[in-house]
Design a protein around this motif. Structure first.
Motif, PDB file in Angstrom:
ATOM      1  N   SER A  53      72.638  80.139  51.307  1.00 43.87           N
ATOM      2  CA  SER A  53      73.967  80.462  51.826  1.00 43.87           C
ATOM      3  C   SER A  53      74.083  81.922  52.233  1.00 43.87           C
ATOM      4  O   SER A  53      75.051  82.309  52.898  1.00 43.87           O
ATOM      5  CB  SER A  53      75.040  80.146  50.783  1.00 43.87           C
ATOM      6  OG  SER A  53      74.902  80.968  49.643  1.00 43.87           O
ATOM      7  N   ARG A  54      73.105  82.740  51.862  1.00 42.58           N
ATOM      8  CA  ARG A  54      73.164  84.162  52.205  1.00 42.58           C
ATOM      9  C   ARG A  54      71.769  84.754  52.157  1.00 42.58           C
ATOM     10  O   ARG A  54      70.980  84.429  51.281  1.00 42.58           O
ATOM     11  CB  ARG A  54      74.071  84.906  51.222  1.00 42.58           C
ATOM     12  CG  ARG A  54      74.105  86.418  51.389  1.00 42.58           C
ATOM     13  CD  ARG A  54      74.978  87.056  50.334  1.00 42.58           C
ATOM     14  NE  ARG A  54      74.823  88.495  50.327  1.00 42.58           N
ATOM     15  CZ  ARG A  54      75.338  89.296  49.398  1.00 42.58           C
ATOM     16  NH1 ARG A  54      76.051  88.780  48.422  1.00 42.58           N
ATOM     17  NH2 ARG A  54      75.142  90.598  49.451  1.00 42.58           N
ATOM     18  N   GLY A  55      71.460  85.637  53.109  1.00 48.79           N
ATOM     19  CA  GLY A  55      70.198  86.365  53.098  1.00 48.79           C
ATOM     20  C   GLY A  55      69.044  85.585  53.680  1.00 48.79           C
ATOM     21  O   GLY A  55      69.223  84.688  54.503  1.00 48.79           O
ATOM     22  N   MET A  70      69.637  81.925  56.544  1.00 50.10           N
ATOM     23  CA  MET A  70      70.943  81.460  56.090  1.00 50.10           C
ATOM     24  C   MET A  70      71.334  80.175  56.814  1.00 50.10           C
ATOM     25  O   MET A  70      71.221  80.069  58.026  1.00 50.10           O
ATOM     26  CB  MET A  70      71.967  82.565  56.370  1.00 50.10           C
ATOM     27  CG  MET A  70      73.372  82.288  55.891  1.00 50.10           C
ATOM     28  SD  MET A  70      74.401  83.767  56.018  1.00 50.10           S
ATOM     29  CE  MET A  70      74.307  84.098  57.791  1.00 50.10           C
ATOM     30  N   ASN A  92      69.445  87.364  48.074  1.00 50.59           N
ATOM     31  CA  ASN A  92      69.816  86.086  48.654  1.00 50.59           C
ATOM     32  C   ASN A  92      70.676  85.294  47.668  1.00 50.59           C
ATOM     33  O   ASN A  92      70.715  85.592  46.471  1.00 50.59           O
ATOM     34  CB  ASN A  92      68.578  85.276  49.062  1.00 50.59           C
ATOM     35  CG  ASN A  92      67.756  84.835  47.870  1.00 50.59           C
ATOM     36  OD1 ASN A  92      68.080  83.863  47.196  1.00 50.59           O
ATOM     37  ND2 ASN A  92      66.666  85.555  47.578  1.00 50.59           N
ATOM     38  N   HIS A  93      71.341  84.294  48.197  1.00 55.26           N
ATOM     39  CA  HIS A  93      72.203  83.433  47.395  1.00 55.26           C
ATOM     40  C   HIS A  93      71.870  81.998  47.773  1.00 55.26           C
ATOM     41  O   HIS A  93      71.953  81.634  48.942  1.00 55.26           O
ATOM     42  CB  HIS A  93      73.677  83.741  47.693  1.00 55.26           C
ATOM     43  CG  HIS A  93      74.628  82.994  46.806  1.00 55.26           C
ATOM     44  ND1 HIS A  93      75.981  82.974  47.024  1.00 55.26           N
ATOM     45  CD2 HIS A  93      74.423  82.228  45.706  1.00 55.26           C
ATOM     46  CE1 HIS A  93      76.580  82.251  46.087  1.00 55.26           C
ATOM     47  NE2 HIS A  93      75.647  81.772  45.280  1.00 55.26           N
ATOM     48  N   ARG A 224      75.243  93.233  56.309  1.00 55.69           N
ATOM     49  CA  ARG A 224      76.200  92.836  55.279  1.00 55.69           C
ATOM     50  C   ARG A 224      76.900  91.535  55.663  1.00 55.69           C
ATOM     51  O   ARG A 224      77.116  90.656  54.830  1.00 55.69           O
ATOM     52  CB  ARG A 224      77.225  93.944  55.070  1.00 55.69           C
ATOM     53  CG  ARG A 224      78.233  93.626  53.953  1.00 55.69           C
ATOM     54  CD  ARG A 224      79.142  94.792  53.645  1.00 55.69           C
ATOM     55  NE  ARG A 224      79.958  95.156  54.790  1.00 55.69           N
ATOM     56  CZ  ARG A 224      79.876  96.300  55.456  1.00 55.69           C
ATOM     57  NH1 ARG A 224      78.982  97.210  55.091  1.00 55.69           N
ATOM     58  NH2 ARG A 224      80.659  96.553  56.488  1.00 55.69           N
ATOM     59  N   GLU A 225      77.240  91.361  56.938  1.00 52.34           N
ATOM     60  CA  GLU A 225      77.985  90.186  57.365  1.00 52.34           C
ATOM     61  C   GLU A 225      77.086  88.988  57.672  1.00 52.34           C
ATOM     62  O   GLU A 225      77.433  87.849  57.367  1.00 52.34           O
ATOM     63  CB  GLU A 225      78.818  90.531  58.610  1.00 52.34           C
ATOM     64  CG  GLU A 225      79.919  91.541  58.351  1.00 52.34           C
ATOM     65  CD  GLU A 225      80.820  91.731  59.557  1.00 52.34           C
ATOM     66  OE1 GLU A 225      80.948  90.781  60.351  1.00 52.34           O
ATOM     67  OE2 GLU A 225      81.388  92.831  59.716  1.00 52.34           O
ATOM     68  N   GLY A 227      73.650  88.763  56.875  1.00 52.48           N
ATOM     69  CA  GLY A 227      72.618  88.505  55.885  1.00 52.48           C
ATOM     70  C   GLY A 227      71.217  88.801  56.367  1.00 52.48           C
ATOM     71  O   GLY A 227      70.246  88.623  55.631  1.00 52.48           O
TER      72      GLY A 227
END
Length: 289
Positions: A53-55, A70, A92-93, A224-225, A227
């Motif tokens: 979901s991120r990174g 992502m 990462n997420h 940041r936005e 990833g």
């Protein structure tokens, strides 16, 4: 619930056999990982699906390294040893779940047979599954009434969405990715990247399009936005476009490489294999069957 306590993990947890009435759901979890994330090779007796979901993240299996962006879904097959790639992951997420697909009704058996036949490693553009996974995890954590029924509905919806996305990726056209709620400047830069897939772009040009006060400020805000760094994001977009172009009978690997700004077919093939886990030629043959 097992809370993940590791210097590489900012926060995270995993549930083993979270719903007694649904043994086909073997595990699920979520983790926000800091830079330097590493996962040792391990196996599961069932399919494991990891959604980013991120990174960014890299995973390694059978000697091949796959880079996940992502919105992508990584698939590890039953009893298949897998772990992170040779380079430690950036921040990462991700969310994941383990499923014994063969025990989730007709739709689960059908998807399991399809995965075994087609052997996809990375399914791109799976943003729609994120809300389903989050709902499933919330149901597991909260232990609400009718939890079993809701979790089973989530699993069936996950299966349907994955099956649908596999159809889209192997069909004639891939649906457009949804626009994310970026800031105005970053969205303008993203639009510019999409409009210029045929060449690499100087950071100064992107910063000017985004009306940023400086290149470093733009790069920080973009990462940041989105990833990803602007360069990594543009590379992924160009690789995606080149992969779709390879479906066309008149396009060969060299043509696709030059059309999307790669210095040589060898450089293109290397980047393609890192991103998708297969060579452009092998993917092209499979896509045209």
């Amino acid at each position: 619930m097992k809370v993940l306590r590791d210097p590489q993990i900012i926060s995270g947890f995993v549930y083993e056999n979270p719903v007694d009435e649904l043994p086909e759901l073997t595990h699920c979890g979520e983790a926000l990982c800091c830079a330097g994330h590493h996962r040792a090779p391990h196996t599961h007796p069932v399919f494991e699906f990891l959604y980013l979901s991120r990174g960014r993240a890299t995973w390694r299996c059978h000697g091949e390294t796959v880079e996940q962006a992502m919105g992508d879904l990584y698939i590890a097959y039953p009893n298949e040893k897998h772990g992170t790639g040779p380079r430690r992951n950036p921040e990462n997420h991700h969310l994941w779940l383990g499923l014994d697909l063969d025990k989730i009704g007709r739709e689960g058996r059908r998807l399991a047979a399809r995965l075994r036949a087609e052997q996809p490693r990375l399914v791109m553009g799976c943003q729609e599954v994120e809300s389903v996974l989050r709902t499933l995890v919330r149901q597991v954590v909260a232990q609400r009434t009718q939890r079993t029924e809701v979790v089973l509905s989530c699993l069936r919806l996950f299966i349907d969405l994955l099956d649908q996305q596999l159809d889209a990726l192997t069909g004639a056209a891939r649906p457009a990715a949804p626009r994310l709620p970026y800031s105005h400047g970053v969205q303008k830069a993203m639009d510019y990247l999409h409009q210029n897939l045929q060449r690499r772009l100087p950071l100064a040009d992107l910063a000017a399009v985004a009306t940023a006060r400086s290149v470093p400020h733009f790069c920080t805000r973009f990462r940041r936005e989105v990833g990803l760094t602007p360069a990594a994001c543009h590379l992924q977009l160009r690789l995606n476009a080149a992969r779709e172009a390879l479906r066309q009978p008149a396009i060969d690997v060299t043509t696709a490489a030059l059309q999307y700004g790669f210095s040589s077919s060898q450089h293109f093939s290397t980047q393609f294999r890192i991103a998708f886990g297969v060579t452009p030629r092998a993917w092209q043959i499979k896509a045209r069957c």
